[in-house]
Design a protein around this motif. Structure first.
Motif, mmCIF file in Angstrom:
data_model
loop_
_atom_site.group_PDB
_atom_site.id
_atom_site.type_symbol
_atom_site.label_atom_id
_atom_site.label_comp_id
_atom_site.label_asym_id
_atom_site.label_seq_id
_atom_site.Cartn_x
_atom_site.Cartn_y
_atom_site.Cartn_z
ATOM 1 N N SER A 1 -29.106 -34.525 -49.350
ATOM 2 C CA SER A 1 -28.768 -34.121 -48.113
ATOM 3 C C SER A 1 -27.546 -33.863 -47.290
ATOM 4 C CB SER A 1 -29.505 -35.217 -46.872
ATOM 5 O OG SER A 1 -29.361 -34.963 -45.569
ATOM 6 N N THR A 2 -26.623 -32.800 -48.750
ATOM 7 C CA THR A 2 -25.594 -32.809 -48.572
ATOM 8 C C THR A 2 -25.750 -30.915 -47.930
ATOM 9 O OG1 THR A 2 -25.163 -32.512 -50.840
ATOM 10 C CG2 THR A 2 -24.341 -34.324 -49.487
ATOM 11 N N GLY A 3 -26.677 -30.563 -48.057
ATOM 12 C CA GLY A 3 -26.919 -28.925 -47.876
ATOM 13 C C GLY A 3 -26.715 -28.332 -49.316
ATOM 14 N N LYS A 4 -27.311 -28.486 -50.054
ATOM 15 C CA LYS A 4 -26.663 -27.796 -51.702
ATOM 16 C C LYS A 4 -27.542 -26.805 -51.667
ATOM 17 C CE LYS A 4 -27.814 -31.434 -53.761
ATOM 18 N NZ LYS A 4 -28.074 -32.136 -52.976
ATOM 19 N N LYS B 1 -27.783 -20.556 -51.381
ATOM 20 C CA LYS B 1 -28.289 -19.282 -50.740
ATOM 21 C C LYS B 1 -27.693 -18.529 -50.117
ATOM 22 C CE LYS B 1 -32.988 -21.389 -50.932
ATOM 23 N NZ LYS B 1 -33.564 -21.996 -49.512
ATOM 24 N N LEU B 2 -26.248 -19.278 -49.085
ATOM 25 C CA LEU B 2 -25.045 -18.570 -48.225
ATOM 26 C C LEU B 2 -24.020 -17.776 -49.100
ATOM 27 C CD1 LEU B 2 -25.074 -20.541 -45.311
ATOM 28 C CD2 LEU B 2 -26.600 -18.416 -45.036
ATOM 29 N N ASP C 1 -23.148 -11.275 -53.188
ATOM 30 C CA ASP C 1 -23.804 -10.120 -53.423
ATOM 31 C C ASP C 1 -23.828 -10.680 -55.292
ATOM 32 O OD1 ASP C 1 -25.455 -8.745 -53.284
ATOM 33 O OD2 ASP C 1 -24.341 -7.037 -53.911
ATOM 34 N N THR C 2 -25.127 -12.108 -55.336
ATOM 35 C CA THR C 2 -24.923 -12.159 -56.519
ATOM 36 C C THR C 2 -26.189 -13.387 -56.368
ATOM 37 O OG1 THR C 2 -24.637 -13.091 -58.797
ATOM 38 C CG2 THR C 2 -23.321 -14.340 -56.253
ATOM 39 N N LEU C 3 -26.820 -13.807 -57.476
ATOM 40 C CA LEU C 3 -27.828 -14.231 -57.601
ATOM 41 C C LEU C 3 -27.678 -16.091 -57.939
ATOM 42 C CD1 LEU C 3 -29.669 -12.301 -60.500
ATOM 43 C CD2 LEU C 3 -29.869 -11.493 -58.540
ATOM 44 N N TRP C 4 -28.722 -16.140 -57.444
ATOM 45 C CA TRP C 4 -28.741 -17.855 -57.471
ATOM 46 C C TRP C 4 -29.961 -18.359 -58.471
ATOM 47 C CZ3 TRP C 4 -32.326 -20.989 -54.889
ATOM 48 C CH2 TRP C 4 -33.513 -19.715 -53.812
ATOM 49 N N VAL C 5 -29.581 -19.533 -58.369
ATOM 50 C CA VAL C 5 -30.505 -20.309 -59.359
ATOM 51 C C VAL C 5 -31.405 -21.695 -58.553
ATOM 52 C CG1 VAL C 5 -31.347 -21.841 -61.422
ATOM 53 C CG2 VAL C 5 -30.065 -20.193 -61.802
ATOM 54 N N ALA C 6 -32.855 -21.300 -58.357
ATOM 55 C CA ALA C 6 -33.526 -22.978 -57.550
ATOM 56 C C ALA C 6 -33.059 -23.853 -58.166
ATOM 57 C CB ALA C 6 -34.743 -22.069 -57.263
ATOM 58 N N CYS D 1 -25.850 -21.836 -59.024
ATOM 59 C CA CYS D 1 -27.011 -22.826 -59.323
ATOM 60 C C CYS D 1 -27.189 -23.767 -58.651
ATOM 61 C CB CYS D 1 -26.347 -23.767 -61.211
ATOM 62 S SG CYS D 1 -26.564 -22.281 -62.059
ATOM 63 N N ASP D 2 -28.159 -24.071 -57.394
ATOM 64 C CA ASP D 2 -28.490 -24.926 -57.018
ATOM 65 C C ASP D 2 -28.473 -26.377 -57.152
ATOM 66 O OD1 ASP D 2 -29.055 -26.367 -55.368
ATOM 67 O OD2 ASP D 2 -31.255 -25.951 -54.156
ATOM 68 N N THR D 3 -27.083 -27.033 -57.514
ATOM 69 C CA THR D 3 -27.847 -28.249 -58.528
ATOM 70 C C THR D 3 -27.996 -28.527 -60.012
ATOM 71 O OG1 THR D 3 -28.359 -30.913 -58.679
ATOM 72 C CG2 THR D 3 -30.027 -28.710 -58.832
#
Length: 173
Positions: A12-15, A20-21, A27-32, A76-78
């Motif tokens: 719950s820290t907004g990762k 995504k933001l 303008d790049t990619l992200w990993v869920a 990377c989202d975590t």
């Protein structure tokens, strides 16, 4: 070589939101976060095999994004370091393959999100009373890795603070 910027921290820290933001801003990619999807489907308490599955799933997601991008960096989202932290906490040990991968699969920058946001209830979150403990654990684990990391906080200006941290990192590489 595409650089990896990891957004990490306690529950719950907004990762996910910040990841995504940031990807949109740059303008790049992200990993869920693979574990979120995996845990949503669990019907029993998490086992060591589940942790191993999440480790492999997170790496597979990262590799799939890295394989298709020509961008200079991704978010990377975590990371699979979360598997170590949760395995240690919940099961008392970490799978050896995770320990082995820690020094082999590195990230260029970790943004450790502070626990200054209010707790948001979520069926996949378990420890609102242990945020300080997990923040200290993240610090310890990142220091043990000798990782390049910065703590980012702020309720109203969290995104701007993260952008400033990323910009500083990008200027240094």
């Amino acid at each position: 070589m595409t650089k990896k910027i990891a957004i990490v921290g306690p529950e719950s820290t907004g990762k996910s939101t910040l990841t995504k933001l940031l990807a949109k801003h740059y303008d790049t990619l992200w990993v869920a976060e693979y574990a979120r999807y995996y845990c949503a489907a669990l019907t029993a308490p998490c086992t060591m095999q589940d942790e191993i599955n999440m480790f492999h799933g997170q790496i597979a997601l990262e590799e799939s994004i890295l394989a298709i991008t020509e961008k200079d960096f991704i978010f990377c989202d975590t990371t699979f370091l979360t598997v170590k932290i949760w395995s240690d906490e919940m099961l008392g040990e970490t799978p050896q393959m995770v320990l082995d991968a820690l020094s082999e699969r590195t990230y260029d920058l970790y943004i450790l999100l502070d626990i200054d946001l209010p707790w948001q209830e979520d069926p996949l979150r378990d420890f609102p009373h242990m945020r300080e403990h997990f923040m200290a654990t993240w610090h310890k684990e990142l220091k043990n890795l000798e990782a390049n990391y910065i703590v980012v906080g702020g309720i109203e200006n969290r995104l701007q603070n993260a952008i400033a941290a990323v910009d500083q990192f990008l200027r240094s590489v």
